[in-house]
Design a protein around this motif. Structure first.
Motif, PDB file in Angstrom:
ATOM      1  N   VAL A 140      19.199  61.704   9.788  1.00 24.71           N
ATOM      2  CA  VAL A 140      18.166  60.669   9.914  1.00 24.71           C
ATOM      3  C   VAL A 140      18.805  59.300  10.094  1.00 24.71           C
ATOM      4  O   VAL A 140      18.406  58.499  10.957  1.00 24.71           O
ATOM      5  CB  VAL A 140      17.239  60.680   8.674  1.00 24.71           C
ATOM      6  N   THR A 141      19.825  59.000   9.243  1.00 26.71           N
ATOM      7  CA  THR A 141      20.527  57.712   9.339  1.00 26.71           C
ATOM      8  C   THR A 141      21.164  57.537  10.705  1.00 26.71           C
ATOM      9  O   THR A 141      21.116  56.472  11.315  1.00 26.71           O
ATOM     10  CB  THR A 141      21.615  57.611   8.249  1.00 26.71           C
ATOM     11  N   LYS A 142      21.757  58.622  11.207  1.00 27.04           N
ATOM     12  CA  LYS A 142      22.453  58.578  12.498  1.00 27.04           C
ATOM     13  C   LYS A 142      21.486  58.222  13.633  1.00 27.04           C
ATOM     14  O   LYS A 142      21.782  57.348  14.462  1.00 27.04           O
ATOM     15  CB  LYS A 142      23.114  59.935  12.750  1.00 27.04           C
ATOM     16  N   TYR A 143      20.330  58.847  13.642  1.00 28.75           N
ATOM     17  CA  TYR A 143      19.401  58.606  14.746  1.00 28.75           C
ATOM     18  C   TYR A 143      18.641  57.281  14.592  1.00 28.75           C
ATOM     19  O   TYR A 143      18.263  56.663  15.590  1.00 28.75           O
ATOM     20  CB  TYR A 143      18.453  59.792  14.902  1.00 28.75           C
ATOM     21  N   PHE A 144      18.441  56.841  13.344  1.00 28.69           N
ATOM     22  CA  PHE A 144      17.874  55.505  13.151  1.00 28.69           C
ATOM     23  C   PHE A 144      18.857  54.449  13.634  1.00 28.69           C
ATOM     24  O   PHE A 144      18.466  53.459  14.262  1.00 28.69           O
ATOM     25  CB  PHE A 144      17.540  55.270  11.675  1.00 28.69           C
ATOM     26  N   LEU A 145      20.135  54.656  13.326  1.00 23.69           N
ATOM     27  CA  LEU A 145      21.157  53.709  13.785  1.00 23.69           C
ATOM     28  C   LEU A 145      21.253  53.705  15.305  1.00 23.69           C
ATOM     29  O   LEU A 145      21.443  52.653  15.926  1.00 23.69           O
ATOM     30  CB  LEU A 145      22.507  54.074  13.168  1.00 23.69           C
ATOM     31  N   PHE A 146      21.108  54.875  15.910  1.00 23.35           N
ATOM     32  CA  PHE A 146      21.101  54.956  17.374  1.00 23.35           C
ATOM     33  C   PHE A 146      19.948  54.132  17.944  1.00 23.35           C
ATOM     34  O   PHE A 146      20.103  53.403  18.928  1.00 23.35           O
ATOM     35  CB  PHE A 146      20.979  56.411  17.811  1.00 23.35           C
ATOM     36  N   LEU A 147      18.768  54.231  17.289  1.00 23.00           N
ATOM     37  CA  LEU A 147      17.597  53.469  17.739  1.00 23.00           C
ATOM     38  C   LEU A 147      17.841  51.969  17.623  1.00 23.00           C
ATOM     39  O   LEU A 147      17.516  51.206  18.539  1.00 23.00           O
ATOM     40  CB  LEU A 147      16.369  53.872  16.917  1.00 23.00           C
ATOM     41  N   PHE A 148      18.443  51.548  16.497  1.00 19.59           N
ATOM     42  CA  PHE A 148      18.748  50.127  16.311  1.00 19.59           C
ATOM     43  C   PHE A 148      19.726  49.642  17.368  1.00 19.59           C
ATOM     44  O   PHE A 148      19.594  48.524  17.897  1.00 19.59           O
ATOM     45  CB  PHE A 148      19.319  49.877  14.914  1.00 19.59           C
ATOM     46  N   ASN A 149      20.718  50.457  17.689  1.00 20.76           N
ATOM     47  CA  ASN A 149      21.687  50.057  18.707  1.00 20.76           C
ATOM     48  C   ASN A 149      21.058  49.974  20.089  1.00 20.76           C
ATOM     49  O   ASN A 149      21.433  49.129  20.905  1.00 20.76           O
ATOM     50  CB  ASN A 149      22.861  51.042  18.712  1.00 20.76           C
ATOM     51  N   LEU A 150      20.102  50.856  20.341  1.00 24.59           N
ATOM     52  CA  LEU A 150      19.381  50.788  21.608  1.00 24.59           C
ATOM     53  C   LEU A 150      18.598  49.480  21.705  1.00 24.59           C
ATOM     54  O   LEU A 150      18.569  48.824  22.760  1.00 24.59           O
ATOM     55  CB  LEU A 150      18.442  51.989  21.729  1.00 24.59           C
ATOM     56  N   LEU A 151      17.982  49.081  20.575  1.00 25.79           N
ATOM     57  CA  LEU A 151      17.273  47.797  20.531  1.00 25.79           C
ATOM     58  C   LEU A 151      18.234  46.643  20.756  1.00 25.79           C
ATOM     59  O   LEU A 151      17.916  45.678  21.458  1.00 25.79           O
ATOM     60  CB  LEU A 151      16.559  47.631  19.184  1.00 25.79           C
ATOM     61  N   PHE A 152      19.439  46.740  20.163  1.00 26.96           N
ATOM     62  CA  PHE A 152      20.429  45.683  20.355  1.00 26.96           C
ATOM     63  C   PHE A 152      20.873  45.592  21.806  1.00 26.96           C
ATOM     64  O   PHE A 152      21.103  44.490  22.324  1.00 26.96           O
ATOM     65  CB  PHE A 152      21.646  45.926  19.460  1.00 26.96           C
ATOM     66  N   PHE A 153      21.011  46.720  22.452  1.00 22.42           N
ATOM     67  CA  PHE A 153      21.380  46.714  23.875  1.00 22.42           C
ATOM     68  C   PHE A 153      20.309  45.982  24.688  1.00 22.42           C
ATOM     69  O   PHE A 153      20.622  45.165  25.566  1.00 22.42           O
ATOM     70  CB  PHE A 153      21.538  48.147  24.368  1.00 22.42           C
ATOM     71  N   ILE A 154      19.040  46.237  24.368  1.00 22.33           N
ATOM     72  CA  ILE A 154      17.924  45.577  25.065  1.00 22.33           C
ATOM     73  C   ILE A 154      17.905  44.081  24.742  1.00 22.33           C
ATOM     74  O   ILE A 154      17.737  43.241  25.637  1.00 22.33           O
ATOM     75  CB  ILE A 154      16.584  46.236  24.688  1.00 22.33           C
ATOM     76  N   PHE A 155      18.089  43.737  23.435  1.00 17.74           N
ATOM     77  CA  PHE A 155      18.147  42.327  23.035  1.00 17.74           C
ATOM     78  C   PHE A 155      19.275  41.601  23.764  1.00 17.74           C
ATOM     79  O   PHE A 155      19.119  40.467  24.218  1.00 17.74           O
ATOM     80  CB  PHE A 155      18.353  42.203  21.523  1.00 17.74           C
TER      81      PHE A 155
END
Length: 256
Positions: free
Chosen positions: A8-23
């Motif tokens: 769960v932590t791994k995929y939440f972190l992946f989601l946050f990093n995807l948001l950072f890429f967009i930001f």
């Protein structure tokens, strides 16, 4: 940490990093817009002040770094690579410190920045010639769209060299208030004044700019707080995942 929690932590972190890429892409795009925009208030400042140019380069750099960080963070999260997770945490911490420092500096230097902006705009108005210049067209665009005239008011245009040296009564065409009788509307240049009082907007553009900032202050502040919260959550998740990774398995990383 159990395997389910790690997943769960791994995929939440992946989601946050995807948001950072967009930001990061948005920040870099904003920096490029400031650098190349030719039809807004920013364009007036950009060609008259090195501060705005430096700010645009900083935004482009920060955006690029954020995109790279998001990409490596995604790789580190999916394939559980501790060195990439540690690098991601360090970059996040540095960016957060830089953001707080920049906000404090802008707040402390707000009066000098306001004075510099005033000097730039007044100088533009004094030397305005109505020729095909980028900064002049940008200022005309600001006056038309914001329905304002001059920086503090239409009286600023009395300091214009061309108006002072002319035998005719002239005014800035982009100041034209279409609710008042007068000559046809023109997008730029100086127009001949037919009446005793020029048919222009009475409000100065400084009032319009400050009003725009006040109206959008909540949105800007909300975005800044949202980004900071995402950064903090990303730091927490990266540390949790980094601690849970006992041994790195580089064989899981795809080879090209």
């Amino acid at each position: 940490m159990s395997k389910g929690c790690i997943t769960v932590t791994k995929y939440f972190l992946f989601l946050f990093n995807l948001l950072f890429f967009i930001f990061g892409a948005l920040i870099m795009g904003f920096g490029l817009w400031i650098l190349f925009d030719k039809e807004s208030f920013i364009a007036v400042l950009q060609e008259s002040s090195d501060t705005v140019k430096v700010a645009s380069y900083i935004l482009i750099g920060v955006g690029s770094l954020t995109m790279a960080m998001g990409f490596f963070g995604c790789i580190g999260a999916i394939y559980e690579i501790r060195c990439l997770l540690g690098l991601y945490f360090t970059c996040l911490l540095l960016i957060l410190i830089a953001q707080v420092t920049a906000a404090v500096l802008i707040y402390i230097q707000r009066d000098p920045l306001k004075h510099e902006m005033s000097v730039i705009i007044r100088g533009l108005i004094v030397n305005y010639s109505g020729q095909n210049k980028t900064t002049e067209h940008a200022w005309d665009f600001v006056q038309r769209t914001m329905k304002c005239c001059g920086w503090t008011g239409p009286g600023n245009w009395s300091e214009n060299i061309s108006i002072k040296n002319s035998t005719q009564k002239l005014y800035s065409c982009s100041c034209r208030n279409d609710t008042m009788p007068g000559t046809d509307m023109k997008e730029f240049g100086l127009c001949k004044q037919l009446s005793e009082q020029p048919p222009v907007f009475e409000m100065g553009c400084i009032t319009s700019v400050e009003k725009w900032l006040l109206d959008n202050c909540g949105i800007i502040l909300g975005i800044c707080i949202g980004v900071a919260v995402v950064e903090l959550l990303g730091m927490i998740l990266s540390m949790c995942l980094c601690k849970s990774v006992v041994q790195e398995d580089y064989t899981k990383v795809p080879k090209y």
